[in-house]
Write an enzyme that holds these catalytic residues in place. Structure first.
Site, PDB file in Angstrom:
ATOM      1  N   GLU A 114       0.867  -1.185   0.000  1.00 15.79           N
ATOM      2  CA  GLU A 114       0.000   0.000   0.000  1.00 15.79           C
ATOM      3  C   GLU A 114       0.892   1.220   0.000  1.00 15.79           C
ATOM      4  O   GLU A 114       2.059   1.134   0.381  1.00 15.79           O
ATOM      5  CB  GLU A 114      -0.845   0.026   1.286  1.00 15.79           C
ATOM      6  CG  GLU A 114      -1.882  -1.063   1.349  1.00 15.79           C
ATOM      7  CD  GLU A 114      -2.329  -1.318   2.784  1.00 15.79           C
ATOM      8  OE1 GLU A 114      -1.941  -0.554   3.696  1.00 15.79           O
ATOM      9  OE2 GLU A 114      -3.051  -2.296   2.983  1.00 15.79           O
ATOM     10  N   LYS A 116       2.116   4.715   1.608  1.00 15.54           N
ATOM     11  CA  LYS A 116       2.175   5.245   2.965  1.00 15.54           C
ATOM     12  C   LYS A 116       1.621   6.665   2.920  1.00 15.54           C
ATOM     13  O   LYS A 116       2.230   7.562   2.331  1.00 15.54           O
ATOM     14  CB  LYS A 116       3.621   5.246   3.464  1.00 15.54           C
ATOM     15  CG  LYS A 116       3.738   5.556   4.940  1.00 15.54           C
ATOM     16  CD  LYS A 116       5.143   5.249   5.436  1.00 15.54           C
ATOM     17  CE  LYS A 116       5.260   5.304   6.941  1.00 15.54           C
ATOM     18  NZ  LYS A 116       4.871   6.569   7.523  1.00 15.54           N
ATOM     19  N   ASP A 118       0.532  10.250   4.111  1.00 16.35           N
ATOM     20  CA  ASP A 118       1.136  11.163   5.073  1.00 16.35           C
ATOM     21  C   ASP A 118       0.062  11.995   5.755  1.00 16.35           C
ATOM     22  O   ASP A 118      -0.291  13.078   5.316  1.00 16.35           O
ATOM     23  CB  ASP A 118       2.149  12.060   4.351  1.00 16.35           C
ATOM     24  CG  ASP A 118       3.119  12.696   5.323  1.00 16.35           C
ATOM     25  OD1 ASP A 118       3.112  12.284   6.502  1.00 16.35           O
ATOM     26  OD2 ASP A 118       3.863  13.589   4.913  1.00 16.35           O
ATOM     27  N   TYR A 226      -6.710   1.227   6.404  1.00 15.37           N
ATOM     28  CA  TYR A 226      -5.789   0.193   5.932  1.00 15.37           C
ATOM     29  C   TYR A 226      -5.625  -0.960   6.910  1.00 15.37           C
ATOM     30  O   TYR A 226      -4.658  -1.705   6.843  1.00 15.37           O
ATOM     31  CB  TYR A 226      -4.415   0.799   5.607  1.00 15.37           C
ATOM     32  CG  TYR A 226      -3.878   1.760   6.649  1.00 15.37           C
ATOM     33  CD1 TYR A 226      -3.523   1.311   7.917  1.00 15.37           C
ATOM     34  CD2 TYR A 226      -3.734   3.110   6.366  1.00 15.37           C
ATOM     35  CE1 TYR A 226      -3.040   2.181   8.871  1.00 15.37           C
ATOM     36  CE2 TYR A 226      -3.242   3.992   7.316  1.00 15.37           C
ATOM     37  CZ  TYR A 226      -2.900   3.522   8.570  1.00 15.37           C
ATOM     38  OH  TYR A 226      -2.426   4.390   9.512  1.00 15.37           O
ATOM     39  N   LYS A 313      10.638   4.352   2.320  1.00 14.92           N
ATOM     40  CA  LYS A 313      10.432   5.797   2.185  1.00 14.92           C
ATOM     41  C   LYS A 313      11.043   6.293   0.882  1.00 14.92           C
ATOM     42  O   LYS A 313      12.208   6.009   0.593  1.00 14.92           O
ATOM     43  CB  LYS A 313      11.094   6.535   3.364  1.00 14.92           C
ATOM     44  CG  LYS A 313      10.425   6.295   4.706  1.00 14.92           C
ATOM     45  CD  LYS A 313       9.119   7.018   4.781  1.00 14.92           C
ATOM     46  CE  LYS A 313       8.825   7.831   5.983  1.00 14.92           C
ATOM     47  NZ  LYS A 313       9.601   8.454   6.882  1.00 14.92           N
ATOM     48  N   CYS A 407       7.833  49.408  -0.815  1.00 10.43           N
ATOM     49  CA  CYS A 407       6.850  48.580  -1.517  1.00 10.43           C
ATOM     50  C   CYS A 407       7.201  48.523  -3.005  1.00 10.43           C
ATOM     51  O   CYS A 407       7.391  49.570  -3.632  1.00 10.43           O
ATOM     52  CB  CYS A 407       5.450  49.160  -1.330  1.00 10.43           C
ATOM     53  SG  CYS A 407       4.194  48.297  -2.295  1.00 10.43           S
ATOM     54  N   CYS A 410       4.258  50.517  -4.963  1.00 11.93           N
ATOM     55  CA  CYS A 410       3.936  51.933  -4.828  1.00 11.93           C
ATOM     56  C   CYS A 410       5.059  52.750  -4.193  1.00 11.93           C
ATOM     57  O   CYS A 410       4.934  53.969  -4.055  1.00 11.93           O
ATOM     58  CB  CYS A 410       2.636  52.106  -4.037  1.00 11.93           C
ATOM     59  SG  CYS A 410       2.805  51.716  -2.293  1.00 11.93           S
ATOM     60  N   CYS A 425       2.984  46.851   3.439  1.00 13.59           N
ATOM     61  CA  CYS A 425       2.938  48.170   2.826  1.00 13.59           C
ATOM     62  C   CYS A 425       1.766  48.907   3.478  1.00 13.59           C
ATOM     63  O   CYS A 425       0.623  48.452   3.384  1.00 13.59           O
ATOM     64  CB  CYS A 425       2.707  48.053   1.321  1.00 13.59           C
ATOM     65  SG  CYS A 425       2.258  49.647   0.603  1.00 13.59           S
ATOM     66  N   CYS A 431      -2.182  51.779  -2.894  1.00 18.31           N
ATOM     67  CA  CYS A 431      -1.320  50.737  -3.457  1.00 18.31           C
ATOM     68  C   CYS A 431      -2.192  49.788  -4.295  1.00 18.31           C
ATOM     69  O   CYS A 431      -3.121  49.174  -3.773  1.00 18.31           O
ATOM     70  CB  CYS A 431      -0.637  50.004  -2.304  1.00 18.31           C
ATOM     71  SG  CYS A 431       0.477  48.703  -2.813  1.00 18.31           S
TER      72      CYS A 431
HETATM   73  S1  IVH Z   1      -0.110  -0.036   8.686  1.00 20.79           S
HETATM   74  C1  IVH Z   1       1.716  -1.723  12.876  1.00 20.79           C
HETATM   75  N1  IVH Z   1      -0.507   1.135   6.392  1.00 20.79           N
HETATM   76  O1  IVH Z   1       2.509   5.009   9.085  1.00 20.79           O
HETATM   77  C2  IVH Z   1       1.666  -0.553  11.971  1.00 20.79           C
HETATM   78  N2  IVH Z   1       0.322   2.461   8.204  1.00 20.79           N
HETATM   79  O2  IVH Z   1       5.042   4.370  10.621  1.00 20.79           O
HETATM   80  C3  IVH Z   1       0.446  -0.605  11.143  1.00 20.79           C
HETATM   81  N3  IVH Z   1       0.641   4.821   7.631  1.00 20.79           N
HETATM   82  O3  IVH Z   1       1.297   4.964  12.356  1.00 20.79           O
HETATM   83  C4  IVH Z   1       0.384   0.560  10.232  1.00 20.79           C
HETATM   84  N4  IVH Z   1      -0.046   4.683   5.551  1.00 20.79           N
HETATM   85  O4  IVH Z   1       0.017   6.329  10.655  1.00 20.79           O
HETATM   86  C5  IVH Z   1      -0.090   1.298   7.676  1.00 20.79           C
HETATM   87  N5  IVH Z   1      -0.949   2.032   4.301  1.00 20.79           N
HETATM   88  C6  IVH Z   1      -0.544   2.193   5.560  1.00 20.79           C
HETATM   89  C7  IVH Z   1      -0.127   3.452   6.081  1.00 20.79           C
HETATM   90  C8  IVH Z   1       0.315   3.536   7.405  1.00 20.79           C
HETATM   91  C9  IVH Z   1       0.411   5.491   6.493  1.00 20.79           C
HETATM   92  C10 IVH Z   1       1.203   5.436   8.860  1.00 20.79           C
HETATM   93  C11 IVH Z   1       0.447   5.101  10.112  1.00 20.79           C
HETATM   94  C12 IVH Z   1       1.441   4.486  11.053  1.00 20.79           C
HETATM   95  C13 IVH Z   1       2.736   4.912  10.467  1.00 20.79           C
HETATM   96  C14 IVH Z   1       3.781   3.880  10.772  1.00 20.79           C
END
Ligand code: IVH
Length: 670
Positions: A114, A116, A118, A226, A313, A407, A410, A425, A431
């Site tokens: 999946e 990640k 943010d 998730y 990452k 400015c 102006c 300004c 202006c």
């Molecule tokens: S699974 C046991 N799936 O990443 C951990 N986490 O560093 C289960 N996060 O605290 C997490 N996308 O806030 C999972 N597809 C994803 C995610 C995800 C973002 C975040 C989540 C977690 C942190 C872990």
């Protein structure tokens, strides 16, 4: 209305509102105006308050917020919310794969990948198919109970409908603010002279912990889930859990993929490296999970994180390029924003020529010099940012950038107020970008909604000397418009028709439109509701302003100062003479019962579930009266937290009944 009639009407309104919600949120269409929609919602709220027994757990009224939480309760997680180990390279991922293989004694296994997301992780608890609790991650062991705010997130189901729903289960996911919403919010903040928020993640996190769930609702957070935790043994794989969540209409990002081996995982990672930037939210990596739940259990956990999952990452896309110069933009409020002019580079799918530099402090912090090679990064913002300087490439003899002191539009000397990051300004009325910005602010949809006027037309009208302030719009004649390029009688009439129509805009729109610094739409609505007219607001002392809901020191001072400026007062008077609404026309609340007939109230302090003005409405709706001070005639002093001691003493001396919020609620139940 008879109870059975009320029940039918509640159902009818709910269906209708759901229909319009669906159009709006799923299909980006509208069939009715915002006002009409609000009216439907208000009717439903009123009926549900009168007949709470017919309020469905997933009523659309549950999404709009309105509750105030002064302090969030701390809740222990049933299962701790762990974090994930991070990897940054193919090698590290292959090492993880090796550990998994050894941990499973050579048995075969599958991965589930999946993105990640943010955002902020959230734990959602459902009992008998109903959302009962939403808790933030906190320190992983315990978090904040933010259920009221979570309920405002449209795609978190309040009630689960479907087959095979376990009696209790927990879902985890990521709450985020979509990039588009983040950009809109920042634009709105800039418009009222507030500083921009730095990034979407922190904004989502801050929003989730706001006290006013109504404001949370307006900010339109989103959520991807998730993870599903149930005691049911019929869920053998993560894939099955995800499919179940989808079938229960949870919001699952369709970007997941089952992978047979680590090579396929690496392909997935490569596939999303660039493509993820097109998604509506920020992502910073990929989460790789073992698909079989039995194998997950077999692998277990370290002290901090699972051995069955890892995060890969992505490196933030960053490149260096030459800083050719700095330009300075002046906004409606006069705030000056520096922008870097860069040697064009191709970064994450687009050519970048400009990058945001925020303010003078940021330029000083980076010790920027013209000719420097700077690192440019693309985050969730549309405009990329400068994150640092490639120092080894710096030219000898370069000197730090001198921030401008005049400015750029102006020529007026700039000023910086104590505690502010931005230079301003002060030439408010002379202006050009400030003049044009004020008119653009005035005509926007949330303000006077004059959509027959556009940026270009305003500029042209200003060039001809016809419009210098919003009030000038109402003096325009057909002959004036015909002087503009491309206008004929029909288009001129259309333009004037739009301006004329705006005279009907509600008082809160006018109050927002006149552009008092820090007064956004929400604050304008609260002020209009509380003070009821522009005259009352203009006369109010600082202390009185501070008593209004949502109004803190900064806003109170800004409003107070605005009405002590002769130019502003003159403009407001001209708008009044032009026929704009300067008073709230909101009707007194309709009566719902007689339980408080002949009873008088003074309301003081801070309340858990209501704003003070909401409590006033409840008193009036139930037949009661509001008095301004404690006297012998008073029946009840409704006391919240932090009520002044003198009121209490006086009430006690005079034998006035002092009641709490809970006692008041009992009272109105009759
Ligand atoms: S699974 C046991 N799936 O990443 C951990 N986490 O560093 C289960 N996060 O605290 C997490 N996308 O806030 C999972 N597809 C994803 C995610 C995800 C973002 C975040 C989540 C977690 C942190 C872990």
């Amino acid at each position: 209305m008879q109870p059975d009639q009320a029940k039918k009407e509640i159902e009818r309104l709910s269906k209708l509102i759901e229909h319009h919600n669906d159009l709006y949120y799923q299909q980006s269409k509208t069939e009715i105006s915002d006002q009409e929609f609000d009216a439907l919602l208000r009717s439903l709220v009123e009926l549900e308050t009168q007949y709470p027994q017919y309020r469905a757990a997933d009523s659309p009224t549950q999404r709009v917020g309105g509750t105030i939480t002064k302090e969030f309760a701390t809740v222990f997680h049933k299962y701790p919310m762990l974090s994930l180990g991070n990897t940054y390279s193919r090698e590290e991922l292959e090492e993880f794969d090796g550990r998994v293989s050894r941990g499973l004694d050579g048995d075969s296994y599958e991965y589930f990948c999946e993105l990640k997301f943010d955002g902020v992780s959230i734990s959602l608890t459902y009992e008998n198919g109903i959302l009962v609790r939403g808790v933030t991650r906190g320190d992983g062991v315990r978090g904040d109970d933010v259920t009221n705010n979570v309920r405002t997130i449209r795609n978190i189901p309040l009630v689960i409908k479907g087959k095979d729903i376990p009696p209790a289960f927990e879902v985890r996911g990521e709450v985020f603010m979509p990039k588009s919403m983040f950009a809109r919010l920042n634009k709105e903040r800039e418009d009222i002279g507030e500083e921009r928020y730095a990034n979407a993640r922190n904004t989502a996190s801050g929003t989730l912990k706001m006290q006013d769930s109504g404001e949370v609702a307006r900010r339109k957070l989103d959520c991807f889930v998730y993870y599903l935790k149930t005691d049911e043994s019929s869920v053998p794989t993560h894939e099955k859990a995800i499919n179940l969540l989808e079938s229960w209409s949870f919001n699952v990002s369709p970007t997941y993929k089952k992978c047979k081996n680590i090579e396929q995982v690496l392909e997935y990672i490569a596939h999303w490296d660039k493509k993820r930037l097109e998604l509506p939210l920020e992502t910073d990596g990929v989460v790789v999970k073992i698909n079989s739940l039995e194998q997950q259990e077999q692998l277990g956990f370290t002290a901090k994180s699972p051995r069955w999952a890892i995060a890969y990452k992505y490196k933030a896309e960053s490149m260096s390029t030459r800083l050719n110069g700095v330009t300075y933009q002046v906004g409606r409020t006069g705030a000056v924003t520096p922008v870097a002019s860069l040697e064009p580079i191709f970064l994450a799918g687009t050519t970048v020529k400009r990058a945001s530099l925020h303010n003078a402090n940021e330029i000083a912090r980076l010790d920027l010099r013209i000719g420097d090679y700077v690192f440019v990064e693309k985050g969730g913002e549309i405009i990329p940012k400068v994150t640092g300087v490639d120092l080894p490439r710096r030219q000898a003899g370069s000197t730090p950038i001198q921030y401008i002191d005049k400015c750029p539009e102006c020529g007026t000397s700039l000023v910086r107020e104590a505690g502010e990051a931005a230079y301003y300004c002060p030439n408010v009325n002379g202006c050009e970008p400030q003049i044009l910005g004020r008119i653009e602010h005035f005509i926007q949809r949330k303000a006077m909604d004059i959509d027959s006027l556009g940026e270009k037309t305003i500029e042209a009208l200003h060039k001809l000397g016809l419009v210098r302030s919003p009030a000038d719009l109402y003096d325009l004649k057909e002959g004036d418009i015909l002087r503009l390029d491309g206008f004929k009688k029909k288009s001129a009439d259309n333009l004037l028709g739009g301006i004329d129509e705006s005279r009907k805009a509600a008082f809160e729109n006018v109050l927002f439109a006149i552009g008092i610094r820090y007064v956004g739409k929400t604050v304008a609505e609260k002020l209009a509701r509380y003070f009821k007219s522009v005259d009352k607001i203009a006369e109010a002392s600082l202390e009185q302003l501070l008593e209004a809901p949502e109004v803190g020191q900064k806003i109170a001072e800004s409003v107070f100062d605005f009405f002590r400026n002769a130019e502003n007062v003159r403009e407001v008077e001209r708008l009044r003479a032009a026929g704009l609404q300067m008073e709230s026309t909101a009707k007194e609340p309709e009566k719902v019962s007689n339980v408080l007939d002949n009873k008088s109230f003074v309301i003081s302090g801070v309340f858990r579930n209501y704003e003070r003005d909401e409590l006033q409405d409840v008193v009036i709706k139930n037949g009661g009266r509001i008095l301004s001070g404690v006297s012998g005639k008073l029946d009840y002093l409704l006391a919240g937290d932090n009520m002044g001691p003198s009121k209490r003493e006086k009430a006690e001396k005079l034998g006035v009944k002092i009641i709490t919020e809970e006692e008041f609620e009992k009272l109105i139940k009759g």
